[in-house]
Design an enzyme around this catalytic site. Structure first.
Site, PDB file in Angstrom:
ATOM      1  N   GLY A 142       0.768  -1.411  -0.023  1.00 29.39           N
ATOM      2  CA  GLY A 142       0.058  -0.155  -0.005  1.00 29.39           C
ATOM      3  C   GLY A 142       0.856   1.250  -0.036  1.00 29.39           C
ATOM      4  O   GLY A 142       0.375   2.377   0.312  1.00 29.39           O
ATOM      5  N   SER A 146       3.600   0.503  -7.485  1.00 31.03           N
ATOM      6  CA  SER A 146       2.906   0.426  -8.785  1.00 31.03           C
ATOM      7  C   SER A 146       3.021   1.509  -9.782  1.00 31.03           C
ATOM      8  O   SER A 146       3.226   1.786 -10.579  1.00 31.03           O
ATOM      9  CB  SER A 146       1.667  -0.441  -8.957  1.00 31.03           C
ATOM     10  OG  SER A 146       0.474   0.379  -8.584  1.00 31.03           O
ATOM     11  N   ASP A 204      -2.215   8.149  -6.201  1.00 29.08           N
ATOM     12  CA  ASP A 204      -0.716   7.387  -6.100  1.00 29.08           C
ATOM     13  C   ASP A 204       0.304   8.047  -6.953  1.00 29.08           C
ATOM     14  O   ASP A 204       1.458   8.450  -6.731  1.00 29.08           O
ATOM     15  CB  ASP A 204      -0.630   5.991  -6.044  1.00 29.08           C
ATOM     16  CG  ASP A 204      -1.375   5.439  -4.932  1.00 29.08           C
ATOM     17  OD1 ASP A 204      -1.867   6.054  -4.061  1.00 29.08           O
ATOM     18  OD2 ASP A 204      -1.213   4.063  -4.648  1.00 29.08           O
TER      19      ASP A 204
END
Length: 396
Positions: A142, A146, A204
């Protein structure tokens, strides 16, 4: 097309405040984590494009001439293509992945191929490249691994294809792209994230691109001005968790006890807003009393998250170990295990930090001393004297 070697890095991310409440329309504060992913891109003329991801054991190569002959009309014309489920299925055919390929490996390869074919197809011929990606970030914790991967790929491919200029000047050890170029990197990185996650929020990749700290609420993302770099311990309990199940649990608790849970979510929102205010005031010269406020906010938020049902015995243990040493911790992300962060105030003696790390490691946890509020995606000189860059080069 550029012919020089490119070395790019991008940070991970942690949620400082607002976990779970953000699902219900409240504010979340996401900050760049100075554990980074590094990418080295080396153009060559052997007629192949090579991808190596040593962290997850991937080495893959494609013949450029074969890729050139493929019908890539499924990649829409336009500045940034959108990866539909049909497109992802087509990419699987192109990739030639075996049926028993692990999901993580498969998605990493598909995201690369998508970005490579989409960004490089404007070239007269697809370029021969050797790309190696290595990360300080643990996978699946988390922490935005990626997204950092997608951001590094987008930045390097856009630069080598001269869609954006290389900002590194003679004598520079490190530099960053312009705001306009970062926006394009972020757009492409978001599409890479969509290949991997299907329907990501975009937080993200935005944190990894821009760095610093971001405020997120109901799909709107904005940067905090001049957030301070805060020293933290990041601890991975290594307890696996299912984000979807934890989010559903909070929703069910809200439906069951609306008059209890709704105020908790409102209070978490107020914690995020207060933290945003304090970070804005800290600037270049943080005061001791501001750290005390940050510690109180961390404690209150952790109690609220436990009340929402997303705590875990491992996270309780983390908080107890650090509290015994006068430090303040909370979970970051989905909870139910996973990771937690501990604020390190200025003036804390290094032996105390090391003793805390040792105590956490003795619990079976992984622990890193790092910082939040880190710079976003950056390009480095291959001759950089930065020890972390050199370590990354050694790893690559």
């Amino acid at each position: 097309m550029l012919s020089e070697v490119l070395l790019v890095s991008a940070p991970g991310k942690v949620i400082l405040h607002g976990e779970h409440a953000v699902v219900h329309g409240k504010v979340a504060l996401a900050v760049a984590l100075n554990l980074r992913t590094f990418l080295r891109l080396q153009p060559h003329s052997n007629g192949k494009v090579d991808l190596s991801l040593p962290n997850i054991g991937i080495k893959w190569a494609w013949d450029v001439a074969r890729l050139q002959l493929l019908d890539t009309s499924f990649l829409e014309q336009g500045d940034v293509t959108t990866p539909t489920p049909e497109l992802v299925e087509k990419l699987k055919e192109v990739a030639g992945l075996p049926d028993d390929c692990a999901v993580t490996e498969s998605l990493a390869v598909l995201a690369f191929l998508y970005l490579y074919l989409s960004i490089c197809r404007k070239q007269r011929a697809l370029p021969s490249l050797d790309i190696v990606v290595w990360s300080e970030l643990p996978h699946g914790a988390g922490l935005g691994s990626s997204a950092a991967y997608s951001v590094c790929l987008a930045a390097a491919l856009l630069t080598v294809c001269e869609e954006i200029p290389n900002p590194l000047k003679d004598g520079d050890c490190v530099n960053r792209w312009t705001k306009e170029d970062l926006e394009l990197i972020n757009k492409w990185a978001f599409q890479g994230e969509r290949v991997i996650h299907g329907n990501p929020s975009g937080v993200d990749n935005a944190v990894s691109t821009w760095g610093g700290a971001l405020r997120y609420q109901q799909g709107k993302i904005s940067s905090l001005k001049r957030p301070p770099a805060l020293q933290i311990l990041l601890t991975n309990t290594k307890v696996p968790r299912n984000t979807r199940t934890l989010v559903a649990g909070v929703r069910n608790r809200l439906l069951k006890f609306p008059e209890i849970v709704a105020p908790l979510l409102t209070s978490i929102d107020a914690i995020s807003l207060e933290c945003e205010r304090v970070l804005g005031e800290m600037g270049e010269a943080p005061a001791p009393e501001q750290y005390l406020v940050l510690e109180e906010l961390i404690d209150m938020n952790q109690h609220h998250l436990n009340a929402l049902g997303v705590g875990h015995a491992s996270l309780d243990q983390l908080c107890q170990v650090t509290r015994a040493r006068g430090l303040h911790s909370k979970l970051t992300g989905a909870g139910g295990g996973g990771c937690g962060l501990t604020l390190l105030k200025p003036g804390l003696e290094q032996p105390e930090v090391e003793a805390t790390k040792q105590a956490l490691t003795s619990c079976g946890f992984d622990c890193w001393e790092t910082s939040i509020g880190a710079p976003g995606v950056s390009i480095h000189s291959a001759t950089s004297l930065d020890s972390r860059v050199q370590q990354a080069l050694d790893g690559l």
